[in-house]
Design a protein around this motif. Structure first.
Motif, PDB file in Angstrom:
ATOM      1  N   THR A   1       1.832   6.541  -6.987  1.00  0.00           N
ATOM      2  CA  THR A   1       0.737   7.115  -7.783  1.00  0.00           C
ATOM      3  C   THR A   1      -0.147   8.093  -7.018  1.00  0.00           C
ATOM      4  O   THR A   1      -1.089   8.638  -7.590  1.00  0.00           O
ATOM      5  CB  THR A   1      -0.145   5.990  -8.373  1.00  0.00           C
ATOM      6  N   GLY A   2       0.127   8.314  -5.735  1.00  0.00           N
ATOM      7  CA  GLY A   2      -0.566   9.352  -4.985  1.00  0.00           C
ATOM      8  C   GLY A   2      -2.069   9.183  -4.916  1.00  0.00           C
ATOM      9  O   GLY A   2      -2.583   8.150  -4.457  1.00  0.00           O
ATOM     10  N   ASP A   3      -2.803  10.190  -5.368  1.00  0.00           N
ATOM     11  CA  ASP A   3      -4.261  10.201  -5.275  1.00  0.00           C
ATOM     12  C   ASP A   3      -4.908   8.949  -5.859  1.00  0.00           C
ATOM     13  O   ASP A   3      -5.888   8.431  -5.311  1.00  0.00           O
ATOM     14  CB  ASP A   3      -4.835  11.422  -5.998  1.00  0.00           C
ATOM     15  N   VAL A   4      -4.368   8.479  -6.962  1.00  0.00           N
ATOM     16  CA  VAL A   4      -4.965   7.315  -7.640  1.00  0.00           C
ATOM     17  C   VAL A   4      -5.006   6.120  -6.702  1.00  0.00           C
ATOM     18  O   VAL A   4      -6.024   5.428  -6.582  1.00  0.00           O
ATOM     19  CB  VAL A   4      -4.175   6.975  -8.925  1.00  0.00           C
ATOM     20  N   ALA A   5      -3.891   5.866  -6.023  1.00  0.00           N
ATOM     21  CA  ALA A   5      -3.833   4.726  -5.106  1.00  0.00           C
ATOM     22  C   ALA A   5      -4.752   4.936  -3.911  1.00  0.00           C
ATOM     23  O   ALA A   5      -5.456   4.012  -3.487  1.00  0.00           O
ATOM     24  CB  ALA A   5      -2.392   4.513  -4.640  1.00  0.00           C
ATOM     25  N   VAL A   6      -4.760   6.138  -3.356  1.00  0.00           N
ATOM     26  CA  VAL A   6      -5.597   6.406  -2.181  1.00  0.00           C
ATOM     27  C   VAL A   6      -7.070   6.207  -2.516  1.00  0.00           C
ATOM     28  O   VAL A   6      -7.826   5.582  -1.749  1.00  0.00           O
ATOM     29  CB  VAL A   6      -5.355   7.832  -1.646  1.00  0.00           C
ATOM     30  N   VAL A   7      -7.496   6.713  -3.660  1.00  0.00           N
ATOM     31  CA  VAL A   7      -8.894   6.553  -4.067  1.00  0.00           C
ATOM     32  C   VAL A   7      -9.228   5.086  -4.281  1.00  0.00           C
ATOM     33  O   VAL A   7     -10.282   4.597  -3.840  1.00  0.00           O
ATOM     34  CB  VAL A   7      -9.177   7.371  -5.346  1.00  0.00           C
ATOM     35  N   GLU A   8      -8.338   4.350  -4.933  1.00  0.00           N
ATOM     36  CA  GLU A   8      -8.593   2.941  -5.211  1.00  0.00           C
ATOM     37  C   GLU A   8      -8.698   2.133  -3.925  1.00  0.00           C
ATOM     38  O   GLU A   8      -9.610   1.313  -3.752  1.00  0.00           O
ATOM     39  CB  GLU A   8      -7.482   2.369  -6.098  1.00  0.00           C
ATOM     40  N   ILE A  68       0.835  -1.203   0.000  1.00  0.00           N
ATOM     41  CA  ILE A  68       0.000   0.000   0.000  1.00  0.00           C
ATOM     42  C   ILE A  68       0.872   1.257   0.000  1.00  0.00           C
ATOM     43  O   ILE A  68       0.627   2.189  -0.774  1.00  0.00           O
ATOM     44  CB  ILE A  68      -0.955  -0.008   1.213  1.00  0.00           C
ATOM     45  N   LEU A  69       1.872   1.287   0.869  1.00  0.00           N
ATOM     46  CA  LEU A  69       2.722   2.473   0.944  1.00  0.00           C
ATOM     47  C   LEU A  69       3.489   2.694  -0.362  1.00  0.00           C
ATOM     48  O   LEU A  69       3.654   3.834  -0.812  1.00  0.00           O
ATOM     49  CB  LEU A  69       3.704   2.338   2.114  1.00  0.00           C
ATOM     50  N   ARG A  70       3.933   1.605  -0.970  1.00  0.00           N
ATOM     51  CA  ARG A  70       4.648   1.720  -2.240  1.00  0.00           C
ATOM     52  C   ARG A  70       3.732   2.294  -3.321  1.00  0.00           C
ATOM     53  O   ARG A  70       4.134   3.171  -4.099  1.00  0.00           O
ATOM     54  CB  ARG A  70       5.185   0.353  -2.654  1.00  0.00           C
ATOM     55  N   ALA A  71       2.480   1.853  -3.349  1.00  0.00           N
ATOM     56  CA  ALA A  71       1.536   2.340  -4.357  1.00  0.00           C
ATOM     57  C   ALA A  71       1.202   3.811  -4.124  1.00  0.00           C
ATOM     58  O   ALA A  71       1.142   4.605  -5.079  1.00  0.00           O
ATOM     59  CB  ALA A  71       0.264   1.503  -4.321  1.00  0.00           C
ATOM     60  N   ALA A 102      -3.583   2.174   6.064  1.00  0.00           N
ATOM     61  CA  ALA A 102      -2.197   2.458   5.700  1.00  0.00           C
ATOM     62  C   ALA A 102      -2.119   3.473   4.566  1.00  0.00           C
ATOM     63  O   ALA A 102      -1.155   4.253   4.479  1.00  0.00           O
ATOM     64  CB  ALA A 102      -1.488   1.165   5.299  1.00  0.00           C
ATOM     65  N   GLN A 103      -3.159   3.504   3.691  1.00  0.00           N
ATOM     66  CA  GLN A 103      -3.136   4.446   2.576  1.00  0.00           C
ATOM     67  C   GLN A 103      -3.225   5.892   3.065  1.00  0.00           C
ATOM     68  O   GLN A 103      -2.619   6.795   2.486  1.00  0.00           O
ATOM     69  CB  GLN A 103      -4.253   4.144   1.571  1.00  0.00           C
ATOM     70  N   ALA A 104      -3.952   6.111   4.148  1.00  0.00           N
ATOM     71  CA  ALA A 104      -4.046   7.463   4.702  1.00  0.00           C
ATOM     72  C   ALA A 104      -2.716   7.876   5.331  1.00  0.00           C
ATOM     73  O   ALA A 104      -2.272   9.023   5.179  1.00  0.00           O
ATOM     74  CB  ALA A 104      -5.161   7.527   5.741  1.00  0.00           C
ATOM     75  N   TYR A 119      -2.771  -2.201  10.971  1.00  0.00           N
ATOM     76  CA  TYR A 119      -2.264  -1.727   9.682  1.00  0.00           C
ATOM     77  C   TYR A 119      -1.762  -0.279   9.800  1.00  0.00           C
ATOM     78  O   TYR A 119      -0.730   0.081   9.242  1.00  0.00           O
ATOM     79  CB  TYR A 119      -3.358  -1.827   8.616  1.00  0.00           C
ATOM     80  N   VAL A 120      -2.503   0.523  10.549  1.00  0.00           N
ATOM     81  CA  VAL A 120      -2.098   1.913  10.767  1.00  0.00           C
ATOM     82  C   VAL A 120      -0.816   1.968  11.578  1.00  0.00           C
ATOM     83  O   VAL A 120       0.111   2.719  11.269  1.00  0.00           O
ATOM     84  CB  VAL A 120      -3.227   2.689  11.472  1.00  0.00           C
ATOM     85  N   ALA A 121      -0.744   1.143  12.636  1.00  0.00           N
ATOM     86  CA  ALA A 121       0.453   1.122  13.478  1.00  0.00           C
ATOM     87  C   ALA A 121       1.685   0.709  12.682  1.00  0.00           C
ATOM     88  O   ALA A 121       2.760   1.318  12.808  1.00  0.00           O
ATOM     89  CB  ALA A 121       0.244   0.178  14.659  1.00  0.00           C
ATOM     90  N   GLU A 122       1.543  -0.309  11.846  1.00  0.00           N
ATOM     91  CA  GLU A 122       2.678  -0.757  11.040  1.00  0.00           C
ATOM     92  C   GLU A 122       3.071   0.302  10.008  1.00  0.00           C
ATOM     93  O   GLU A 122       4.251   0.525   9.744  1.00  0.00           O
ATOM     94  CB  GLU A 122       2.338  -2.078  10.344  1.00  0.00           C
ATOM     95  N   ALA A 123       2.080   0.970   9.425  1.00  0.00           N
ATOM     96  CA  ALA A 123       2.381   2.031   8.460  1.00  0.00           C
ATOM     97  C   ALA A 123       3.131   3.179   9.136  1.00  0.00           C
ATOM     98  O   ALA A 123       4.098   3.715   8.583  1.00  0.00           O
ATOM     99  CB  ALA A 123       1.090   2.538   7.816  1.00  0.00           C
TER     100      ALA A 123
END
Length: 435
Positions: A48-55, A41-44, A195-197, A221-225
């Motif tokens: 790609t920024g917004d695109v990944a977050v929206v997806e 997730i972090l790599r995406a 994690a995307q946020a 997931y948030v903690a690991e991110a």
């Protein structure tokens, strides 16, 4: 005979310390599945920024959105949520906010400077962080108190921009959370989570600017991110399960102690509630109260598992022994449920927060006492502190050397630099010396 499984320990037993250490042990290593998912997730998001977050928001939160613009809430919606609250909720939120603000105002660090006889001036410049990201859990696990405890010290410190992210699975928004954002002056709110946020805040996207620090609680997931992005940005902490340690001399109410233990245990099955008590009869009374009150609790299954997994009722010889054990545990929350509680404060060296006396229930600290409820867990109170205004400020050293000061300090620096084999350092200092 008690029906609720919870350890009964005696601090006088020869194997007590090893048993206690095993009880305190908590494996916080990330699950391999979580680790792999967060990494992807972090790599995406970085790529790609917004695109990944929206997806990811479409996939995980079930939101039918096509752009980040649809995921940002206008300020008008925050204030509308505040206005829509029942009066009793709105007033409670505002009272809590004012108490938290008043406490954190006292924590502000100030710049300072002093002058030496030769005109050299040394000092410290304190500045607020430019931009901070606040993660707030969403959906069923919605905590307006987290907004207050994280946003208010940031604003008191003078943070330039505060960006809040809060997931809204299935489009479910919590009015109290949005109202808290309005009260505390959050600048921008995005309905994203996971994690995307965290990645969006840490790396920045086409819509969300990169922040300097990320604070606030979240799931595994948030903690690991947060752990992974630390270094790119600052973080508050990677917190473990909630903890309470109660020291009792048997002078209080057994039902109060039982319910205080429940208040931590209801967070989740890994939360920890421990009682240290000098009175064996009172321990029996607390255990009986646990049996009696547990069936009345809506979250009784979670409480029961928490008490069975990580709870304990411990008989100690003395309050001195209780304090020694407490310092070894270094709990997140420590309640001194004692007749003369203030006399024992100085015996405690390691705790996130100390609640003094029978009336200082930990739940008040969670919501409205004033001090921050973001506290060190997993024994980290041995070396860390509650979240505060100072976590949103940074210090810069000011070094203004006079010509006269350079003559003395240059010689000192030259000697030490030559001793370290750093000749350019030495020469740099020597060039300021008068012949």
């Amino acid at each position: 005979m008690s029906q609720t499984p919870i350890r009964r320990l005696d601090a006088r037993a020869p194997e007590f310390m090893s048993t206690l250490d095993a009880l305190l042990a908590f494996a916080s290593e990330a699950d391999e599945r979580i680790d792999a998912a967060v990494s992807e997730i972090l790599r995406a998001v970085r790529s790609t920024g917004d695109v990944a977050v929206v997806e990811y928001t479409r996939r995980f939160d079930g939101l039918d959105v096509a752009s980040m613009a649809q995921l940002e809430l206008p300020q008008a919606e925050l204030h509308s949520a505040l206005d829509s609250l029942p009066l009793v909720q709105r007033e409670a939120l505002m009272v809590a906010a004012e108490r938290v603000r008043a406490y954190h105002e006292r924590q502000k660090l100030e710049s300072w400077e002093f002058a030496e006889a030769d005109g050299t001036r040394l000092g410290q410049k304190v500045t607020a962080l430019d931009r901070v990201g606040l993660y707030v859990p969403g959906g069923r696990a919605s905590y307006p108190s987290s907004v207050l405890m994280n946003a208010i010290p940031a604003k008191v410190a003078g943070v330039g921009e505060l960006i809040m992210v809060v997931p809204t699975p299935g489009g479910e928004k919590n009015a109290l959370v949005l109202a808290a954002a309005a009260i505390t002056g959050v600048d921008r709110v995005f309905t994203i989570g996971g994690a995307q946020a965290v990645g969006a805040l840490a790396y920045g996207t086409q819509t969300i600017p990169q922040v300097d620090k990320i604070v606030g609680p979240g799931n595994a997931y948030v903690a690991e991110a947060k752990r992974r992005v630390f270094g790119t940005v600052g973080i508050d902490m990677v917190a473990g399960p909630s903890e309470v340690l109660i020291i009792s001399d048997g002078s209080g109410h057994a039902e109060w102690v039982a319910m205080d233990m429940f208040a931590q245990a209801e967070h989740d099955e890994l939360a920890q509630s421990i009682l240290l008590c000098t009175d064996a009869g009172f321990i029996d009374a607390v255990h009986a109260a646990i049996d009696r009150l547990l069936p009345t609790m809506p979250r009784r299954e979670t409480i029961a598992k928490s008490l069975a997994n990580r709870g304990a009722l411990i008989h100690v010889d003395s309050l001195e022994q209780a304090c020694t054990i407490a310092n070894r545990i270094a709990p997140e929350h420590l309640e001194l449920a004692l007749e003369d509680a203030e006399a024992w404060i100085d015996h405690i060296r390691h705790a996130g927060a100390i609640f003094v006396g029978h009336w200082a229930v930990e739940a008040l600290g969670d919501y409205c006492a004033g001090p921050n409820h973001v506290l060190p867990t997993m024994r980290s109170a041995r070396f860390s502190s509650p979240l505060g205004t100072y976590d949103f400020q940074k210090r810069t050293s000011i070094i203004n050397i006079s010509q006269a000061g350079a003559q003395h300090l240059g010689k000192v620096a030259s000697i030490l630099a030559h001793g370290e084999g750093l000749q350019a350092h030495a020469r740099s200092a020597e060039m300021r010396l008068k012949d």
